[in-house]
Design an enzyme around this catalytic site. Sequence first.
Site, PDB file in Angstrom:
ATOM      1  CD  GLU A   1      -2.882  -1.222   0.170  1.00 46.94           C
ATOM      2  OE1 GLU A   1      -3.013  -0.227  -0.572  1.00 46.94           O
ATOM      3  OE2 GLU A   1      -3.540  -2.273   0.037  1.00 46.94           O
TER       4      GLU A   1
ATOM      5  NE  ARG B   1     -16.538  -5.521   1.646  1.00 42.67           N
ATOM      6  CZ  ARG B   1     -16.668  -6.788   2.066  1.00 42.67           C
ATOM      7  NH1 ARG B   1     -17.802  -7.438   1.904  1.00 42.67           N
ATOM      8  NH2 ARG B   1     -15.656  -7.414   2.667  1.00 42.67           N
TER       9      ARG B   1
ATOM     10  CG  HIS C   1      -4.514  -5.164   2.000  1.00 40.16           C
ATOM     11  ND1 HIS C   1      -4.824  -3.839   1.845  1.00 40.16           N
ATOM     12  CD2 HIS C   1      -5.332  -5.619   2.995  1.00 40.16           C
ATOM     13  CE1 HIS C   1      -5.770  -3.504   2.716  1.00 40.16           C
ATOM     14  NE2 HIS C   1      -6.085  -4.564   3.425  1.00 40.16           N
TER      15      HIS C   1
HETATM   16  N1  PCA Z   1      -8.322  -7.020   6.488  1.00 36.08           N
HETATM   17  C1  PCA Z   1      -9.298  -5.972   6.709  1.00 36.08           C
HETATM   18  C2  PCA Z   1      -9.281  -5.752   8.190  1.00 36.08           C
HETATM   19  C3  PCA Z   1      -8.628  -6.945   8.780  1.00 36.08           C
HETATM   20  C4  PCA Z   1      -7.948  -7.599   7.661  1.00 36.08           C
HETATM   21  O1  PCA Z   1      -7.156  -8.562   7.740  1.00 36.08           O
HETATM   22  C5  PCA Z   1      -9.060  -4.756   5.819  1.00 36.08           C
HETATM   23  O2  PCA Z   1      -8.565  -4.915   4.690  1.00 36.08           O
HETATM   24  O3  PCA Z   1      -9.394  -3.647   6.203  1.00 36.08           O
END
Ligand code: PCA
Length: 203
Positions: free
Chosen positions: A79, A89, A166
Amino acid sequence: MKILLTGFEPFDNSPINPSEQIVHTLSNVSISGVQIDTAVLPVDLRHGPAALLNAVKMSEPEAVICLGQASRRAVISIERVAINLLDFRIPDNSGNQVEDQPIEPSGPTAYFTTLPVRKIYDTLKAKGIPAELSLSAGTYLCNQVMFSLLHYLKEQDLKVPAGFIHLPALPEQAAQMKGSIPSMSLETMIRGVRFAIQVIAQE
Ligand code: PCA
């Protein structure tokens, strides 16, 4: 060198979260001479950011990498930006649902990550690990903790590189879904996170 690595507990009806599994695997492991401190954060509007800032204060790390799951992403997403917006959501694990709210009412619109994301991206690609640079960490807990962390470090004038990565779903999570979603093996994700740690250690 000491790096704080955080993950999240499971959410959205899944019993597992790859970010939590990675954090457990790399807990107390030394990578290229880097000591890894870890924390697993609650998926909770109030307690998630607080748990992260608490871990930062306890660990006093020289860099922070936060991990989380983004089920629809096909590759490891590094990110670039955290925005000052909460727009859930789905409710968090405590049932809180917020729409169109700022994280810090008097804070800036956004923060750029302070991790060397281009170098991390180039390294992952060179090592054969699918990755991308992402322009949005979303508007849920992951974006919230990334924003809160960068805001805290800025306010405290702490020159600690920090950011968010992520991860796709695990194959066993994708198999549970009715539709088709992408997935990646835990082993590949762990390799990716290890390389990210090595890049930061070399800075
Ligand atoms: N993903 C979520 C919150 C916890 C996680 O592992 C997110 O992308 O915000």
